[in-house]
Design an enzyme around this catalytic site. Structure first.
Site, PDB file in Angstrom:
ATOM      1  N   ASN A 216       0.859  -1.189   0.000  1.00  0.00           N
ATOM      2  CA  ASN A 216       0.000   0.000   0.000  1.00  0.00           C
ATOM      3  C   ASN A 216       0.885   1.226   0.000  1.00  0.00           C
ATOM      4  O   ASN A 216       1.995   1.184   0.518  1.00  0.00           O
ATOM      5  CB  ASN A 216      -0.834   0.033   1.288  1.00  0.00           C
ATOM      6  CG  ASN A 216      -2.135  -0.704   1.153  1.00  0.00           C
ATOM      7  OD1 ASN A 216      -2.419  -1.304   0.131  1.00  0.00           O
ATOM      8  ND2 ASN A 216      -2.927  -0.658   2.197  1.00  0.00           N
ATOM      9  N   LYS A 295      11.383 -16.924  -8.437  1.00  0.00           N
ATOM     10  CA  LYS A 295      10.799 -15.873  -9.257  1.00  0.00           C
ATOM     11  C   LYS A 295       9.897 -16.472 -10.341  1.00  0.00           C
ATOM     12  O   LYS A 295      10.296 -17.418 -11.030  1.00  0.00           O
ATOM     13  CB  LYS A 295      11.927 -15.066  -9.893  1.00  0.00           C
ATOM     14  CG  LYS A 295      11.455 -13.839 -10.634  1.00  0.00           C
ATOM     15  CD  LYS A 295      12.633 -13.104 -11.242  1.00  0.00           C
ATOM     16  CE  LYS A 295      12.120 -11.952 -12.106  1.00  0.00           C
ATOM     17  NZ  LYS A 295      13.153 -11.388 -12.937  1.00  0.00           N
ATOM     18  N   PRO A 313      -6.017 -10.694   7.619  1.00  0.00           N
ATOM     19  CA  PRO A 313      -6.766 -10.444   8.860  1.00  0.00           C
ATOM     20  C   PRO A 313      -6.888  -8.946   9.099  1.00  0.00           C
ATOM     21  O   PRO A 313      -5.992  -8.176   8.732  1.00  0.00           O
ATOM     22  CB  PRO A 313      -5.888 -11.087   9.939  1.00  0.00           C
ATOM     23  CG  PRO A 313      -4.518 -11.167   9.342  1.00  0.00           C
ATOM     24  CD  PRO A 313      -4.713 -11.305   7.868  1.00  0.00           C
ATOM     25  N   ASP A 314      -7.987  -8.535   9.708  1.00  0.00           N
ATOM     26  CA  ASP A 314      -8.149  -7.117  10.089  1.00  0.00           C
ATOM     27  C   ASP A 314      -7.577  -6.960  11.496  1.00  0.00           C
ATOM     28  O   ASP A 314      -8.175  -7.422  12.484  1.00  0.00           O
ATOM     29  CB  ASP A 314      -9.636  -6.723  10.032  1.00  0.00           C
ATOM     30  CG  ASP A 314      -9.804  -5.216  10.204  1.00  0.00           C
ATOM     31  OD1 ASP A 314      -9.102  -4.629  11.059  1.00  0.00           O
ATOM     32  OD2 ASP A 314     -10.628  -4.632   9.484  1.00  0.00           O
ATOM     33  N   ILE A 315      -6.426  -6.327  11.575  1.00  0.00           N
ATOM     34  CA  ILE A 315      -5.697  -6.251  12.853  1.00  0.00           C
ATOM     35  C   ILE A 315      -6.484  -5.423  13.868  1.00  0.00           C
ATOM     36  O   ILE A 315      -6.677  -5.830  15.020  1.00  0.00           O
ATOM     37  CB  ILE A 315      -4.287  -5.671  12.618  1.00  0.00           C
ATOM     38  CG1 ILE A 315      -3.514  -6.598  11.683  1.00  0.00           C
ATOM     39  CG2 ILE A 315      -3.545  -5.471  13.934  1.00  0.00           C
ATOM     40  CD1 ILE A 315      -2.280  -5.992  11.059  1.00  0.00           C
ATOM     41  N   PHE A 333      -7.575   4.518  11.963  1.00  0.00           N
ATOM     42  CA  PHE A 333      -7.418   5.561  10.952  1.00  0.00           C
ATOM     43  C   PHE A 333      -8.234   5.144   9.739  1.00  0.00           C
ATOM     44  O   PHE A 333      -8.441   3.946   9.498  1.00  0.00           O
ATOM     45  CB  PHE A 333      -5.946   5.733  10.560  1.00  0.00           C
ATOM     46  CG  PHE A 333      -5.245   6.794  11.361  1.00  0.00           C
ATOM     47  CD1 PHE A 333      -5.080   6.659  12.728  1.00  0.00           C
ATOM     48  CD2 PHE A 333      -4.762   7.948  10.744  1.00  0.00           C
ATOM     49  CE1 PHE A 333      -4.449   7.639  13.475  1.00  0.00           C
ATOM     50  CE2 PHE A 333      -4.123   8.937  11.475  1.00  0.00           C
ATOM     51  CZ  PHE A 333      -3.965   8.785  12.842  1.00  0.00           C
ATOM     52  N   LYS A 347     -16.712   2.776   9.342  1.00  0.00           N
ATOM     53  CA  LYS A 347     -15.620   1.984   9.948  1.00  0.00           C
ATOM     54  C   LYS A 347     -15.708   1.962  11.469  1.00  0.00           C
ATOM     55  O   LYS A 347     -15.364   0.966  12.106  1.00  0.00           O
ATOM     56  CB  LYS A 347     -14.256   2.540   9.514  1.00  0.00           C
ATOM     57  CG  LYS A 347     -13.875   2.020   8.144  1.00  0.00           C
ATOM     58  CD  LYS A 347     -12.607   2.580   7.580  1.00  0.00           C
ATOM     59  CE  LYS A 347     -12.581   2.216   6.092  1.00  0.00           C
ATOM     60  NZ  LYS A 347     -11.561   2.870   5.331  1.00  0.00           N
ATOM     61  N   LYS A 351     -15.745  -1.740  12.727  1.00  0.00           N
ATOM     62  CA  LYS A 351     -14.577  -2.233  13.465  1.00  0.00           C
ATOM     63  C   LYS A 351     -14.822  -2.217  14.979  1.00  0.00           C
ATOM     64  O   LYS A 351     -13.996  -2.710  15.739  1.00  0.00           O
ATOM     65  CB  LYS A 351     -13.346  -1.407  13.117  1.00  0.00           C
ATOM     66  CG  LYS A 351     -13.122  -1.303  11.604  1.00  0.00           C
ATOM     67  CD  LYS A 351     -11.701  -1.421  11.178  1.00  0.00           C
ATOM     68  CE  LYS A 351     -11.624  -1.418   9.668  1.00  0.00           C
ATOM     69  NZ  LYS A 351     -10.390  -1.972   9.129  1.00  0.00           N
TER      70      LYS A 351
HETATM   71  N1  CTP Z   1      -6.699  -2.058   9.433  1.00  0.00           N
HETATM   72  C1  CTP Z   1      -6.131  -3.128  10.073  1.00  0.00           C
HETATM   73  N2  CTP Z   1      -6.005  -4.315   9.426  1.00  0.00           N
HETATM   74  C2  CTP Z   1      -6.445  -4.456   8.163  1.00  0.00           C
HETATM   75  C3  CTP Z   1      -7.026  -3.354   7.491  1.00  0.00           C
HETATM   76  C4  CTP Z   1      -7.125  -2.161   8.165  1.00  0.00           C
HETATM   77  O1  CTP Z   1      -5.719  -2.996  11.233  1.00  0.00           O
HETATM   78  N3  CTP Z   1      -6.322  -5.631   7.555  1.00  0.00           N
HETATM   79  C5  CTP Z   1      -6.853  -0.784  10.181  1.00  0.00           C
HETATM   80  C6  CTP Z   1      -6.006   0.354   9.665  1.00  0.00           C
HETATM   81  O2  CTP Z   1      -4.762   0.406  10.331  1.00  0.00           O
HETATM   82  C7  CTP Z   1      -6.887   1.538   9.986  1.00  0.00           C
HETATM   83  C8  CTP Z   1      -8.283   1.030   9.844  1.00  0.00           C
HETATM   84  O3  CTP Z   1      -8.196  -0.375  10.002  1.00  0.00           O
HETATM   85  O4  CTP Z   1      -6.740   1.962  11.327  1.00  0.00           O
HETATM   86  C9  CTP Z   1      -8.953   1.337   8.535  1.00  0.00           C
HETATM   87  O5  CTP Z   1      -8.114   1.002   7.459  1.00  0.00           O
HETATM   88  P1  CTP Z   1      -8.527   1.308   5.958  1.00  0.00           P
HETATM   89  O6  CTP Z   1      -7.477   0.760   5.060  1.00  0.00           O
HETATM   90  O7  CTP Z   1      -8.896   2.758   5.818  1.00  0.00           O
HETATM   91  O8  CTP Z   1      -9.878   0.497   5.836  1.00  0.00           O
HETATM   92  P2  CTP Z   1     -10.210  -0.979   5.462  1.00  0.00           P
HETATM   93  O9  CTP Z   1     -10.597  -1.694   6.700  1.00  0.00           O
HETATM   94  O10 CTP Z   1      -9.096  -1.602   4.690  1.00  0.00           O
HETATM   95  O11 CTP Z   1     -11.511  -0.770   4.563  1.00  0.00           O
HETATM   96  P3  CTP Z   1     -11.631  -0.293   3.028  1.00  0.00           P
HETATM   97  O12 CTP Z   1     -10.509  -0.945   2.303  1.00  0.00           O
HETATM   98  O13 CTP Z   1     -12.977  -0.748   2.668  1.00  0.00           O
HETATM   99  O14 CTP Z   1     -11.529   1.214   3.055  1.00  0.00           O
END
Ligand code: CTP
Length: 408
Positions: A216, A295, A313-315, A333, A347, A351
């Site tokens: 990213n 590769k 995973p969504d941390i 954020f 969010k 979340k």
């Molecule tokens: N985040 C996280 N783990 C992930 C994705 C996001 O901890 N796998 C946290 C980011 O650090 C941030 C928040 O979730 O604090 C929102 O991240 P963002 O990238 O804006 O949102 P997403 O959950 O990825 O949703 P979208 O892609 O639909 O905007």
């Protein structure tokens, strides 16, 4: 946007005692000036052997004081007048001998005399040791350092590394910018004194093969600024950082990771050990379903190989779902490209966190400035455009006011 001069209006007495690190004090005088401070240099006789008062005068625009008997002060008491005007006294370099003098409360030359005579409650004393590693390690020096800390001095460093004498070890004076940052930190309000904060920062990198990957756009600057601001505010701070080229803020414990799975593995055992969790990391949403050891080569067909992705995973959401007692107070954020508040509010609910800090991603990537919008159950509040460190300091204040204290 250039950073707000954090030391604007502050008057610093910069004291030099004898040591080769005096050359770094010249750079420090400039750094303090750039940060907005006025700087009055005071030198010991030994310091004058290493750098001339003329150099320090030229860099600060003020004549240097070197003697208790200097008649320039109208009162003829420079040790009193200099200390009363100062917002802080910074001794850099502080030699082993000078630290011993401080520990004993000696007062037979101007610099130690003014350290003793300054109004200690209003004017902090910051001391940057610089000496050979054996001198630093000697029990006498360690005893003296412990004594001046007990007496209220803040000791900055020293660092380990190459020494002017050709040896390698602990005793090098911190670099000028590190010292300047520490002086700034000394003036920050201690909103998070005695509290702890865990922060994720930077991007994650999901390897496709040994040479390619998905990532990213994120410089990590905002997360590092939050870590620094929290440490300055008195918190114990752990920073879990994705791959970025940024220096670790002073006093911050750093764990480096690469992928989202590694970030989660680093965060999970730390989360219950911290009261506050701030997720600034731009975590890659997907990773390749399979990692290829070697590769991936073109096969000559002109067709790109299929890339199957699996969700990471969504941390933040994982930490926000930890059971009570293990769950820190969570801040997310949201980096959006449009409809900032609507997405942020979404969010907040999705979340399950009490605060989302929203910003327009493409407008802030790689930049030093940002605009933040705080979104919580009560409403929205904008932190107007400023450099990321200024915003991080404001954000830390907002977090401190909202996050319930474990001690409360
Ligand atoms: N985040 C996280 N783990 C992930 C994705 C996001 O901890 N796998 C946290 C980011 O650090 C941030 C928040 O979730 O604090 C929102 O991240 P963002 O990238 O804006 O949102 P997403 O959950 O990825 O949703 P979208 O892609 O639909 O905007």
């Amino acid at each position: 946007m250039s950073p707000t001069p954090a030391l604007r209006g502050k008057h610093i007495v910069l004291g030099l005692s004898g040591g080769i690190a005096c050359y770094k004090a010249a750079e420090l005088a400039r750094a303090l000036g750039r940060a907005g401070a006025s700087v009055q240099v005071v030198m010991t006789e030994a310091a004058e052997r290493f750098i001339t008062p003329m150099t320090m005068q030229a860099l600060t625009g003020r004549p240097v004081f070197t003697s208790t008997w200097d008649a320039r002060e109208a009162s003829a008491m420079p040790h009193i007048a200099l200390g009363r005007e100062a917002d802080a006294v910074v001794v850099a370099p502080a030699s082993a001998d000078f630290i011993a003098r401080l520990a004993q409360g000696r007062a037979d030359e101007l610099l130690s005399l003014l350290c003793l005579a300054r109004p200690a409650a209003a004017c902090p004393l910051l001391v940057a040791p610089a000496m050979n590693r054996e001198m630093w390690a000697h029990p006498a020096t360690q005893r003296n350092v412990a004594q001046i800390i007990a007496d209220g001095a803040v000791v900055l460093g020293p660092a380990a590394g190459d020494q002017a004498c050709g040896e390698v070890g602990e005793g090098r004076m911190l670099e000028a910018q590190e010292l300047c940052d520490a002086v700034e930190a000394a003036f920050q309000p201690k909103w998070l004194a005695g509290r702890s904060l865990l922060v994720t920062a930077g991007p994650t990198y999901e390897a496709i093969d040994p040479v390619r990957g998905i990532t990213n756009r994120s410089s990590g600057k905002m997360g590092f600024a939050v870590a620094r601001a929290a440490a300055e505010a008195g918190a114990r701070v752990t920073l879990v950082a994705g791959p970025v080229h940024l220096a670790t803020p002073q006093g911050v414990r750093r764990i480096d990771v690469r992928s989202a799975e590694q970030m989660l593995a680093a965060v999970l055992p730390e989360a219950p050990q911290h009261e506050i969790f701030v997720a600034t990391a731009a975590v890659a949403d997907w990773r390749p379903a399979r990692h290829t050891e070697h590769k991936v080569k073109k096969d000559g067909s002109g067709r790109a190989p299929a890339l199957e992705l699996t969700e990471n995973p969504d941390i933040l959401a994982t930490v926000a779902r930890l059971p009570m007692g293990q769950r820190p107070w969570c801040v997310g954020f949201a980096a959006e490209s449009q409809d900032l508040v609507r997405h942020a509010r979404d969010k907040l609910v999705r979340k399950g966190v009490p605060l989302i800090v929203a910003n327009l991603g493409p407008a802030t990537f790689d930049r030093d400035d940002n605009v933040l919008v705080l979104v919580d159950a009560q409403g929205e509040r904008e932190l107007p455009g400023a450099d990321k460190l200024t915003l991080a300091r404001l954000l830390v204040q907002e977090i401190a006011a909202r996050a319930p204290s474990a001690a409360a």
